[in-house]
Every structure is written in C-alpha cells, then in structure tokens.
Design an enzyme around this catalytic site. Structure first.
Site, short mmCIF file in Angstrom:
data_model
loop_
_atom_site.label_atom_id
_atom_site.label_comp_id
_atom_site.label_asym_id
_atom_site.label_seq_id
_atom_site.Cartn_x
_atom_site.Cartn_y
_atom_site.Cartn_z
N GLY A 288 -42.20 41.67 48.81
CA GLY A 288 -41.78 40.37 49.34
C GLY A 288 -41.08 39.49 48.31
O GLY A 288 -39.98 39.00 48.55
N LYS B 258 -50.04 40.75 38.97
CA LYS B 258 -51.26 41.42 38.48
C LYS B 258 -51.17 42.93 38.37
O LYS B 258 -50.63 43.60 39.25
CB LYS B 258 -52.42 41.08 39.42
CG LYS B 258 -52.80 39.63 39.37
CD LYS B 258 -53.90 39.35 40.35
CE LYS B 258 -54.48 37.96 40.14
NZ LYS B 258 -55.48 37.65 41.17
N GLY C 229 -45.99 45.17 52.36
CA GLY C 229 -47.20 45.99 52.25
C GLY C 229 -46.93 47.46 52.56
O GLY C 229 -47.41 48.35 51.85
N ARG D 244 -35.01 40.70 59.91
CA ARG D 244 -35.81 41.71 60.63
C ARG D 244 -35.25 42.01 62.01
O ARG D 244 -35.35 43.14 62.48
CB ARG D 244 -37.26 41.25 60.72
CG ARG D 244 -37.95 41.44 59.38
CD ARG D 244 -39.39 41.11 59.41
NE ARG D 244 -40.06 41.73 58.26
CZ ARG D 244 -41.25 41.38 57.81
NH1 ARG D 244 -41.92 40.43 58.42
NH2 ARG D 244 -41.77 42.00 56.77
P1 ADP Z 1 -43.80 41.40 45.08
O1 ADP Z 1 -44.07 40.45 46.22
O2 ADP Z 1 -42.33 41.59 44.85
O3 ADP Z 1 -44.56 42.67 45.22
P2 ADP Z 1 -45.81 40.17 43.43
O4 ADP Z 1 -46.37 39.51 44.63
O5 ADP Z 1 -46.59 41.23 42.78
O6 ADP Z 1 -44.32 40.70 43.75
O7 ADP Z 1 -45.58 39.10 42.29
C1 ADP Z 1 -44.78 37.97 42.46
C2 ADP Z 1 -45.36 36.77 41.76
O8 ADP Z 1 -45.61 37.05 40.39
C3 ADP Z 1 -44.40 35.61 41.79
O9 ADP Z 1 -44.95 34.57 42.55
C4 ADP Z 1 -44.24 35.23 40.32
O10 ADP Z 1 -44.21 33.85 40.10
C5 ADP Z 1 -45.46 35.86 39.69
N1 ADP Z 1 -45.29 36.07 38.25
C6 ADP Z 1 -44.31 36.75 37.63
N2 ADP Z 1 -44.43 36.65 36.29
C7 ADP Z 1 -45.50 35.88 36.06
C8 ADP Z 1 -46.13 35.39 34.86
N3 ADP Z 1 -45.67 35.71 33.66
N4 ADP Z 1 -47.23 34.63 35.01
C9 ADP Z 1 -47.69 34.30 36.23
N5 ADP Z 1 -47.15 34.71 37.39
C10 ADP Z 1 -46.06 35.50 37.31
MG MG Z 2 -45.74 39.19 46.62
#
Ligand code: ADP
Ligand code: MG
Length: 397
Positions: free
Chosen positions: A354, A200, A377, A38
């Site tokens: 992230g 999710k 975010g 950053r």
């Molecule tokens: P980002 O930060 O890139 O936006 P998210 O926060 O939405 O991504 O999701 C990341 C998390 O999703 C990780 O901690 C990962 O372990 C979890 N994840 C990915 N696949 C699965 C799964 N099949 N079951 C449970 N958790 C999962």
């Molecule tokens: Mg995340």
C-alpha cells in the site's frame, strides 16, 4: 510461471449468469468515488464478459461496515454509477445482496447487461464465510469468476464460498497479479534486485526470507534497517527498532551470505531529533548514529549505492518505502529509489504494498513501472510464498 487455474477464457459464458467477485473497495467521500484504480483494473474482465454476451452480476465489499445491515457511507451505489460512466455500459444497481430484491434483479438481468449487488459486508456472515450466504450467492450464477485480487487472501463468503457450488474460474486481473508476483520466483530476468523497506522487520520477515531464495541483490531501507544495524552491533539511537527481532535479522543476513545474495544496508542516514512534520534532518554514517537521534531516511551515499544496483538490474521487486516519505523532508531516499527504477527502461519493475504504491503515485512515476499491484495484503502473502485461498478454490487448468 504459468497460471495454473482456469480463467474466463476457458468457459462458455454466452447467455450465462456470471457471478463475479470484484474488488471495488475504493475510497469514497461524501458519496463521490476518489481514486478509481481498482475499478479500472476490473474493467478488462467485465468488458470480456459483456462482449461475450454474459449476464454479469458483480459483488464486492467496500470499507468496514459493522455487518448489521445497510450503512449509507459503505454503499456500492456510487461505485456502480462510476462503473457505468467509465465503461459506457448499462449498469443496474440493487440495494440488496442476499434477499428477495437481489434475487429478483438477478432474474430480470438480460444478456450483455451488468448488475451490481450491494456491499457483501453489510451482513456479518460474509466475513465468517458462512455456507448459507455462499449458497445464496452461488444460486445467482451459472459460473463464478474471482477477479478480486485484493481480497483473494481472505477466505470469506463471497471470495471462496460460491466455488463450492458452481464452476469457479479466474478473471484477467487475478491471473495477471498471480502470474507477475509468482513469476519473480520462477524465472526472473537477472540480475534480480529486491528492495524491501517500510517500518518493521517483524511484518516483512516472511517477505525477506522468501526473496532471498530468488533475488541476486536485496536492498534494505526504512525503519527496518535499524534492527539490522543492531544485528551488526551498531547503535541506533532513538530509531524505530525491534530488539526481539535481532536474531531473525541476523539469520536473514547469514542466509543471504550462504546463498551468495548481496545484502545491502544503508551506509548513511538522515536523522532527526524527533518524529514530526517540523523535524529537520542531518546526514550521519550508519555506525555513527548519536544516542539522541532517530533515522528517518536513507542518506545520499546510500541513494547512490542503491541507484547503481537498480540501474544494473533486469528485474526489480519493490515493497516498502526507504524513509518516512509522508514528510517531504524525509521523502528524498524513497524518491531517489523510485526514480532509479523508473529510469531503468530495461528492467521489469513490480511494485507491491500500500505505502510503496502511494509513494510511487506521489512522485508521479506510476506510468514508468511495469506492474503496480492492486493488492497490499494479497501481494505480500504471494511474495511470502503463501497460497491464496481464493485462488486455491478455483478449477485447475
Ligand atoms: P508497504 O505498505 O509499502 O508495505 P509498510 O507499511 O511496511 O510499507 O511501511 C510504510 C511505513 O513505513 C510508512 O508509513 C513510513 O513512514 C514508515 N517508515 C519508513 N521509514 C521509516 C523510519 N525510518 N522510521 C519510521 N517509520 C518509517
Ligand atoms: Mg503499509
């Protein structure tokens, strides 16, 4: 899409007091700055201001202090020292943000020099966007520059406040982030493949909805895939699932079909009998997940399907890992996708979020990507099609 706000290029900064909000929210342990991404990202604007003889007053938040005054572990002092080291410039740090000491340091600041103020969140009025602190901060500058993309989605005192009192423009990082992340909706080179994973559906529905408006192919992975499986009538065992979101998931698939957007779901999966470091995986097809198994990653056939789509793309946007990549045995799918993106030298690749950025870094592929967003975010809100309050407050170009 052209950036529609004024930037530092559009104003005269020579000899002026330039109050700049940066995102210096970096990891610090025992007074030592860890990842400097950053700070590095903030350098181009800071350099431009110094080289144009501005008096540069920098402010940022760091971590989540209580808002009741100084807390050593959240001080920006080590960041100011790191900035001096990385830039080679004279940097003064003042242990104050809104008081007499800060004001005196601002008054003493010479052209071409940098002053870093203490953490704006040591006072809880920052988060409340209190007009008093905005006025105080604005009094330090002749102009305001916002370059803190990572907090541009928060209507907080140091982000949007000064723009009410002094002319406000964007820095280069903010401009590039907004340009890049809105560009995928304006005029992407096609085929445009959007990859969405993570945990999710509920947290990514806005992202999916907006991406379907622009992408040619949507690739789904991660925990959210299982709610889509429910929508297709598959059993998902003990996988992460959101039954309340099945209808919305169905809507997304219908919308994609109507718009002629290819909607790719995993055809096979790595499943385990529990969630843990010691869990081992086995491969099963998507319509054959046993009742006592949970999906942890995409399977090998899916890796191939996704890699082929990525290889044919000219633009890739990626948010959200394909599996539980933090555990090595379930990182393969995420790595395969990251490698497919890295291997396609023809495509513009944009990574946001992230955990997705952490994954790309973990595999050592960051250099191969066209753009890695510095804001989690904020980048998601842009991809949802929302306007960022910090950007809205700036002068129109
Ligand atoms: P980002 O930060 O890139 O936006 P998210 O926060 O939405 O991504 O999701 C990341 C998390 O999703 C990780 O901690 C990962 O372990 C979890 N994840 C990915 N696949 C699965 C799964 N099949 N079951 C449970 N958790 C999962
Ligand atoms: Mg995340």
């Amino acid at each position: 899409m052209a950036f529609t706000k004024k930037t530092v290029r559009d104003i005269d900064v020579d000899g002026k007091r330039v109050l700049e909000r940066v995102d210096f929210n970096v990891p610090i342990k025992d007074g030592v700055v860890g990842d400097t991404t950053r700070i590095k990202a903030a350098l181009p604007t800071i350099k431009y201001l110094v080289e144009h003889n501005a008096r540069v007053i920098l402010m940022s938040h760091l971590g989540r202090p209580d808002g009741t005054g100084y807390q050593a572990e959240f001080s920006l002092k080590p960041v100011a020292e790191k900035l001096a080291e990385m830039s080679g410039y004279d940097v003064t740090f003042v242990e104050d943000t809104y008081g007499e000491k800060a004001k005196a340091a601002v008054d003493a600041l010479q052209p071409g020099k940098i002053l870093v103020l203490e953490n704006v969140r040591f006072d809880k009025r920052e988060k409340k966007n209190d007009p008093e602190i905005a006025k105080t901060l604005a009094s330090y500058g002749d102009v305001f520059v916002l370059d803190a993309f990572g907090t541009a989605h928060r209507a907080q005192g140091s982000v949007v406040g000064p723009a009410a009192y002094i002319p406000a423009v964007a820095g280069f990082l903010l401009e590039k982030e907004v340009d890049t992340l809105t560009g995928i909706f304006a005029d992407p080179k096609r085929p445009f493949v959007a990859i969405v994973g993570g945990s999710k559906v509920s947290s990514k529905i806005g992202v999916l909805d907006h991406l379907i408006d622009s992408a040619d192919t949507l690739i789904i992975g991660g925990g959210m895939a299982y709610t889509f499986f429910l929508a297709k009538g598959y059993k998902v065992g003990t996988s992460l699932q959101e039954p309340d979101w099945v209808d919305r998931a169905k809507e997304m698939m219908d919308k994609a079909e109507k718009k002629g957007v290819k909607f790719l779901l995993p055809i096979d999966n790595i499943v385990a009998d529990h969630f843990g470091e010691d869990a081992t995986g086995e491969v099963v097809d998507s319509d054959k997940i046993p009742d006592d198994r949970m999906g942890m990653d995409i399977g090998p056939k899916t890796e191939k399907l996704y890699a082929d789509a990525i290889a044919a793309s000219k633009t890739v946007f990626w948010n959200g890992p394909m599996g539980v990549f933090e555990m090595d045995q379930f990182a393969h799918g995420t790595q395969a996708v990251a490698e497919a993106v890295a291997d396609n030298a023809e495509c513009t690749s944009i990574i946001g979020g992230g955990d997705s950025v952490a994954a790309v870094n973990k595999f050592g592929l960051a250099d191969k990507m066209s753009w890695i967003s510095t804001g989690g975010g904020a980048s998601m809100e842009l991809v949802e099609g929302k306007a960022l309050p910090g950007v809205e407050a700036l002068l129109d170009a």
